[in-house]
Design an enzyme around this catalytic site. Sequence first.
Site, short mmCIF file in Angstrom:
data_model
loop_
_atom_site.label_atom_id
_atom_site.label_comp_id
_atom_site.label_asym_id
_atom_site.label_seq_id
_atom_site.Cartn_x
_atom_site.Cartn_y
_atom_site.Cartn_z
N HIS A 132 -1.37 -14.84 -47.75
CA HIS A 132 -1.17 -13.74 -46.57
C HIS A 132 -1.22 -12.34 -47.08
O HIS A 132 -0.81 -12.10 -48.41
CB HIS A 132 0.22 -13.92 -46.06
CG HIS A 132 1.44 -13.79 -46.72
ND1 HIS A 132 1.99 -12.15 -46.54
CD2 HIS A 132 1.99 -14.40 -47.64
CE1 HIS A 132 2.98 -12.33 -47.45
NE2 HIS A 132 3.45 -13.73 -48.01
N GLU A 166 2.15 -13.83 -41.75
CA GLU A 166 3.32 -14.79 -42.25
C GLU A 166 4.69 -14.19 -42.46
O GLU A 166 5.77 -14.81 -42.21
CB GLU A 166 2.74 -14.72 -43.98
CG GLU A 166 3.69 -15.94 -44.45
CD GLU A 166 4.94 -15.53 -45.40
OE1 GLU A 166 5.87 -16.31 -45.70
OE2 GLU A 166 5.12 -14.18 -45.58
N GLU A 167 4.78 -12.80 -42.59
CA GLU A 167 6.31 -12.20 -42.74
C GLU A 167 6.95 -12.38 -41.37
O GLU A 167 8.08 -12.20 -41.25
CB GLU A 167 6.26 -10.82 -43.04
CG GLU A 167 5.84 -10.90 -44.56
CD GLU A 167 6.56 -11.31 -45.88
OE1 GLU A 167 7.46 -12.04 -45.40
OE2 GLU A 167 6.05 -11.15 -46.91
N HIS A 221 10.30 -8.32 -51.25
CA HIS A 221 10.83 -8.05 -49.92
C HIS A 221 11.99 -6.87 -50.32
O HIS A 221 12.52 -6.31 -49.27
CB HIS A 221 11.78 -9.26 -49.39
CG HIS A 221 10.95 -10.26 -48.77
ND1 HIS A 221 11.44 -11.14 -47.69
CD2 HIS A 221 9.63 -10.62 -48.81
CE1 HIS A 221 10.36 -11.83 -47.43
NE2 HIS A 221 9.26 -11.62 -47.97
N ASP A 263 -0.14 -9.72 -44.97
CA ASP A 263 0.99 -8.49 -44.59
C ASP A 263 2.25 -8.48 -45.45
O ASP A 263 2.20 -9.49 -46.34
CB ASP A 263 1.34 -9.38 -43.12
CG ASP A 263 1.86 -10.85 -43.34
OD1 ASP A 263 1.32 -11.65 -43.96
OD2 ASP A 263 3.09 -10.90 -42.56
N ASP A 284 4.08 -10.00 -53.38
CA ASP A 284 3.99 -10.81 -52.00
C ASP A 284 2.97 -10.37 -50.93
O ASP A 284 3.72 -9.52 -50.17
CB ASP A 284 5.57 -10.70 -51.75
CG ASP A 284 5.86 -11.72 -50.55
OD1 ASP A 284 5.07 -12.54 -50.17
OD2 ASP A 284 6.87 -11.62 -49.63
N ASP A 325 2.77 -18.25 -53.31
CA ASP A 325 3.58 -17.25 -52.72
C ASP A 325 5.24 -17.37 -52.89
O ASP A 325 5.85 -17.12 -51.92
CB ASP A 325 3.31 -17.53 -50.99
CG ASP A 325 3.80 -16.45 -49.96
OD1 ASP A 325 3.93 -15.28 -50.63
OD2 ASP A 325 4.22 -16.64 -48.98
#
Length: 506
Positions: free
Chosen positions: A131, A198-199, A477, A133, A164, A227
């Site tokens: 992903h 995804e997030e 994150h 995003d 990520d 991931d």
Amino acid sequence: MDLKLGRMASSLLVFLLLLERGMFSPSSPTARLLEKVFQYIDLHQDEFVQTLKEWVAVESDSIQPVPRLRQELFRMMALAADKLRHLGASVDSVDGGSQQLPNGQTLPIPPIILAELGNDPKKPTVCFYGHLDVQPARREDGWLTDPYTLTEVDGKLYGRGATDNKGPVLAWINAVSAFRAMEEDLPVNIKFIIEGMEEAGSVALEELVRREKDRFFSSVDYVVISDNLWISRRKPALTYGTRGNSYFTVEVKCRDQDFHSGTFGGILNEPMADLIALLGSLVDSSGHILIPGIYDHLAPLTEEEKKMYEAIDLDLEEYRNSSQVKKFLFDTKEEILMHLWRYPSLSIHGIEGAFEEPGAKTVIPGRVIGKFSIRLVPHMNMSVVETQVKQHLEYIFSKRNSSNQMVVSMALGLHPWIANVKDNQYLAAKRAIKTVFGTEPDMIRDGSTIPIANLFQDVIQKSVMMLPLGAVDDGEHAQNEKINRWNYIEGSKLFAAFFLEMAKLH
């Protein structure tokens, strides 16, 4: 030129180590090809870092529902599609439709990329999921550098999305590009599924996977996801399981308006007091969940599984210090890992409707909502857990003889995932890790929930493997997210070696 010579020497050293370990015969075509691929990746690593810099510069935040950020997401997906086309892949950018927000606003969902390189029926077909995003990031939140300007400090590449998941997606592309640039045949057929939401819960992904089960995915033999992270700073890992998640709300209501504690305090059942009692009944001070029956359906602990925990490289003291925790609930590495991975846990997340601002407001909330979740493990049945939670809270509430109303709801339910570590692709990945890093990987699970793994395994019914590249301290994150240059470049080599090992095993 000196730098390039140094990198060539590094690749030759790796190659000689492979020969010493007996990984390849020096005269084998595979050994010679791998040497060339590793040299190519070393010599072009600055280009690979530059591409990562360009991708990190795109503020592809899927969390904040803002038109400008959606435009950035579309730009990110277009960049990736162009990159894949330049590799010679056939690329289909599938329209994701639109997303209806609670305030009535509608935003477009970025396209999901389906790409394909090669369709030789004699070769295995490996599908890579990633992903592009990211989570929100602002310099003022505590970043030492601009989060959307990839910045290298002491071999660490800082930037939102670096680990990520833009770095691992590009590492896979780097591996493919090495074979293409040298005009070498790819050892496997490769497919890509890359999303941009995804997030935000992978909006539109499940529908697409189900729709394409008998088309795009019909020829797929294996699915690889990269991931998540290692459990160490230097030792690579393979992930074979994740926990699921059941997220609950419990609402206690007297009325919609709040009360003045001087006028009503002492003459009514206060919703907050009821809620605190309910939340306090869920888990004890040792982390043991107090809901009857919750541990009844766990997978049995085998001797083989015990040995896997013993073999994992985890320095408990370093782990505790880096976590900034005074003391964990358990004293041994094995107990810590088992309670993170193979046992359920219950966490209380917050209370909606309570007064939480600075100051001394003497209010009695008229309606409060408690939020908690249970991390599920294999063999736990989600609907059974939901019933157990509701019955337990109803029993506790009934004992209080409160005149308030209580409603318990399961807001989210995601299943755990477990893989068969004896599948061919796990064996191939182990060999590739030994080739590139010179060590056996830690065989780990992830205590969090990654729904896509379960989705692929359930819908496509093919082997799914999680092959992480990032180190434990990458800070996905968080502020100052990074991927080490070493992980990014060696990870690109790992994927290349994995292609060759898959071809040998298939």
